[in-house]
Design a protein around this motif. Structure first.
Motif, PDB file in Angstrom:
ATOM      1  N   ALA A 108       0.829  -1.202   0.000  1.00  0.00           N
ATOM      2  CA  ALA A 108       0.000   0.000   0.000  1.00  0.00           C
ATOM      3  C   ALA A 108       0.866   1.255   0.000  1.00  0.00           C
ATOM      4  O   ALA A 108       0.555   2.241  -0.686  1.00  0.00           O
ATOM      5  CB  ALA A 108      -0.931  -0.003   1.214  1.00  0.00           C
ATOM      6  N   PHE A 111       2.326   1.745  -3.568  1.00  0.00           N
ATOM      7  CA  PHE A 111       1.379   2.216  -4.567  1.00  0.00           C
ATOM      8  C   PHE A 111       0.876   3.618  -4.241  1.00  0.00           C
ATOM      9  O   PHE A 111       0.609   4.405  -5.164  1.00  0.00           O
ATOM     10  CB  PHE A 111       0.191   1.265  -4.714  1.00  0.00           C
ATOM     11  N   SER A 112       0.731   3.953  -2.974  1.00  0.00           N
ATOM     12  CA  SER A 112       0.389   5.334  -2.621  1.00  0.00           C
ATOM     13  C   SER A 112       1.458   6.292  -3.116  1.00  0.00           C
ATOM     14  O   SER A 112       1.158   7.396  -3.590  1.00  0.00           O
ATOM     15  CB  SER A 112       0.211   5.463  -1.108  1.00  0.00           C
ATOM     16  N   CYS A 115       0.919   6.904  -6.739  1.00  0.00           N
ATOM     17  CA  CYS A 115      -0.165   7.865  -6.968  1.00  0.00           C
ATOM     18  C   CYS A 115       0.308   9.296  -6.712  1.00  0.00           C
ATOM     19  O   CYS A 115      -0.062  10.226  -7.447  1.00  0.00           O
ATOM     20  CB  CYS A 115      -1.349   7.527  -6.071  1.00  0.00           C
ATOM     21  N   ALA A 123      -6.330   9.065  -4.751  1.00  0.00           N
ATOM     22  CA  ALA A 123      -6.016   7.647  -4.881  1.00  0.00           C
ATOM     23  C   ALA A 123      -4.964   7.222  -3.866  1.00  0.00           C
ATOM     24  O   ALA A 123      -5.047   6.128  -3.289  1.00  0.00           O
ATOM     25  CB  ALA A 123      -5.534   7.349  -6.306  1.00  0.00           C
ATOM     26  N   THR A 127      -5.818   4.268  -1.028  1.00  0.00           N
ATOM     27  CA  THR A 127      -5.179   2.985  -1.341  1.00  0.00           C
ATOM     28  C   THR A 127      -5.212   1.990  -0.190  1.00  0.00           C
ATOM     29  O   THR A 127      -5.631   0.837  -0.380  1.00  0.00           O
ATOM     30  CB  THR A 127      -3.732   3.216  -1.817  1.00  0.00           C
ATOM     31  N   PHE A 131      -7.025  -1.722  -0.445  1.00  0.00           N
ATOM     32  CA  PHE A 131      -6.126  -2.874  -0.499  1.00  0.00           C
ATOM     33  C   PHE A 131      -6.388  -3.864   0.635  1.00  0.00           C
ATOM     34  O   PHE A 131      -6.193  -5.071   0.462  1.00  0.00           O
ATOM     35  CB  PHE A 131      -4.670  -2.410  -0.441  1.00  0.00           C
ATOM     36  N   MET A 317      -6.167  -0.895  -8.338  1.00  0.00           N
ATOM     37  CA  MET A 317      -5.272   0.148  -8.838  1.00  0.00           C
ATOM     38  C   MET A 317      -5.909   0.928  -9.986  1.00  0.00           C
ATOM     39  O   MET A 317      -5.863   2.164 -10.027  1.00  0.00           O
ATOM     40  CB  MET A 317      -3.956  -0.490  -9.305  1.00  0.00           C
ATOM     41  N   LEU A 320      -8.715   3.099  -8.629  1.00  0.00           N
ATOM     42  CA  LEU A 320      -8.195   4.227  -7.848  1.00  0.00           C
ATOM     43  C   LEU A 320      -7.700   5.351  -8.747  1.00  0.00           C
ATOM     44  O   LEU A 320      -8.090   6.510  -8.588  1.00  0.00           O
ATOM     45  CB  LEU A 320      -7.072   3.745  -6.927  1.00  0.00           C
TER      46      LEU A 320
END
Length: 500
Positions: A108, A111-112, A115, A123, A127, A131, A317, A320
């Motif tokens: 997380a 991926f944050s 974003c 997003a 996340t 998730f 993903m 988001l």
């Protein structure tokens, strides 16, 4: 005024993100609430053995795979990294769940960061919320480790593209890209099923650069060659340079796995991801690129192997970034409402189960009977719920009921498979929820065992996500008594006989 509100929100965002991850730990990763995965008895004892002895052997798999002294049934990255963790914190239910939570947290976070790098703050904030439910049904599978590196690879590639004023300058950018591709080469070392997703991401990324950046092919070749060389070196060390054994054993395992041909559902998701990417080219090129990378990965997975955690995360993903990119200037409140509704849709069954389910009685009695059976040197078969919620993963003296027989008869289907001198400890959840009550064993027990479910919605995220018990987690003990089987139901404190 709007600019002031936006700046205040940006200042609060790290704290809100941390709050969501802590809330996820307390709700979705609370050990009593966690749902043992059908493959936990495949991977947890294996990692525990590596942690304890350094040997790649699973005592519970010895019946299924006789004669294998050093397992190469999968690539080993997940087993090695999780074993290092378990060696520090100890092998227990809390330790296993803690590793799953750590992987969720790192994925997380990565991926944050993706974003934020492509300027999609909504997003990035949401996340961890979307998730978390993806991991409830994943257990201790290989993909929890693989997805950490998968998301890290995305972050490094998109961070490389976010140079000063969006320009790509200096050798540092190429170094970041090389490390990004190396990170994307690691997931298959943890889970071969993620190979399709990593390959799709790299192919689309490089084609995108050629189409829009007019870069030299030699630069791409050097980056890919360096990443691949390091990945192959680490892979070689992870299998102790036992290439012949690795090829023989992974082929032995693969030929006993049943294939399902081309996955049409996965192709449909790939098409949806591609449509989202094409639409987003008008709103955010980085978001469009990400969706297309996921689209090709999902497309490749349709022909190879498609695993639940990866495809669920990929769908999250795309949702988001697409929603944030489409609502950057307008309808921001609508975006948060939609994020919340999707979160509730995928989490509803788990949340209902957490709130309404009761703790099952008879746990101490079941555990005591198990220890007596082991002490009497009976062959004791257990399911993953017994291992996770009753035995705290101290399972060296047992045999996995799920994987205890040789292929293609790994899981027993009928009561006649229970032999003299054997005992089964099975959860009604396994028989009536995960296996849907369709086995001959479940039908034989259905008149005497009452399996009460918590109120549930349809199985949005697969078989583990529905038909959850109103009492978590009940247990049965089965032992042959002549031509019949004696069953003890610890929840109702009843004992009865059933015919084969």
């Amino acid at each position: 005024m709007q600019g002031t509100d936006t700046s205040r929100f940006a200042m609060l965002q790290p704290g809100l993100w941390l709050l969501l991850t802590v809330a996820s730990a307390l709700v979705f990763f609370w050990p009593e609430h966690t749902i043992a995965h059908v493959d936990d008895l495949f991977f947890v004892p294996w990692a525990a053995e590596v942690a304890a002895t350094g040997n790649h052997v699973n005592p519970l798999l010895s019946v299924q795979f006789p004669g294998l002294e050093n397992y190469h049934l999968y690539t080993r990255f997940h087993l090695i990294l999780s074993a290092i963790y378990l060696d520090v914190v100890g092998v227990s239910r809390l330790g296993v769940v803690g590793y799953e939570y750590l992987c969720y947290l790192l994925t997380a976070l990565a991926f944050s960061a993706v974003c934020l790098a492509i300027r999609l703050p909504k997003a990035a904030l949401v996340t961890p919320l979307l998730f978390a439910p993806m991991y409830v049904v994943s257990g201790f599978r290989l993909e929890v480790t693989a997805c950490v590196f998968w998301a890290l690879g995305f972050f490094l590639l998109f961070r490389a593209a976010a140079g000063p004023d969006g320009e790509e300058t200096g050798g540092r950018i190429s170094v970041l890209r090389t490390f990004g591709k190396l990170a994307l080469a690691f997931p298959p070392l943890a889970s071969p099923a993620v190979f399709a997703w990593s390959l799709g991401a790299i192919v689309v990324h490089d084609l995108w650069r050629i189409a829009f950046r007019d870069l030299k092919i030699m630069t791409l070749a050097i980056e890919n060659a360096l990443a691949l060389s390091v990945a192959l070196l680490i892979f070689s060390l992870s299998i102790d340079l036992q290439f012949r054994e690795f090829i023989d054993q992974i082929a032995f395992h693969a030929q006993r796995s049943t294939g399902h041909g081309i996955n049409g559902e996965a192709l449909g998701r790939a098409a949806l991801f591609a449509v989202a990417g094409l639409v987003l080219t008008r709103f955010s090129r980085p978001a469009a690129l990400l969706c297309l990378m996921l689209s090709l990965g999902q497309g490749f997975a349709a022909f190879l192997h498609d695993k639940g955690l990866v495809r669920n995360l990929a769908a999250a993903m795309v949702f988001l970034v697409a929603l944030d990119a489409l609502t950057q200037k307008r309808f921001q409140r609508v975006a948060y409402v939609l994020y919340t509704l999707v979160f509730l849709a995928v989490s509803a069954n788990f949340l209902i189960f957490y709130v309404l389910s009761d703790r099952a009685p008879g746990r101490d009695t079941a555990t005591r009977d198990y220890l007596n059976d082991v002490g009497a040197q009976k062959r004791v078969f257990i399911d993953e719920t017994m291992a996770h919620h009753y035995l705290d993963h101290q399972t060296r003296d047992a045999i996995s009921w799920t994987w205890g027989r040789r292929f293609p008869l790994a899981r027993a289907e009928e009561l006649k498979a229970l032999r003299d001198g054997e005992v089964w400890y099975l959860s009604p959840y396994t028989l009536f929820a995960y296996l849907k009550g369709q086995t001959a064993i479940a039908r034989a027990l259905s008149n005497d065992v009452i399996y009460r479910r918590a109120p549930q919605l349809p199985c949005v995220m697969g078989r583990h996500s529905c038909r959850l018990p109103a009492e978590g987690w009940t247990m049965l003990r089965l032992e042959r008594d002549g031509n019949r089987v004696r069953v003890r139901d610890y929840a109702s404190e009843r004992e009865f006989l059933v015919s084969d």
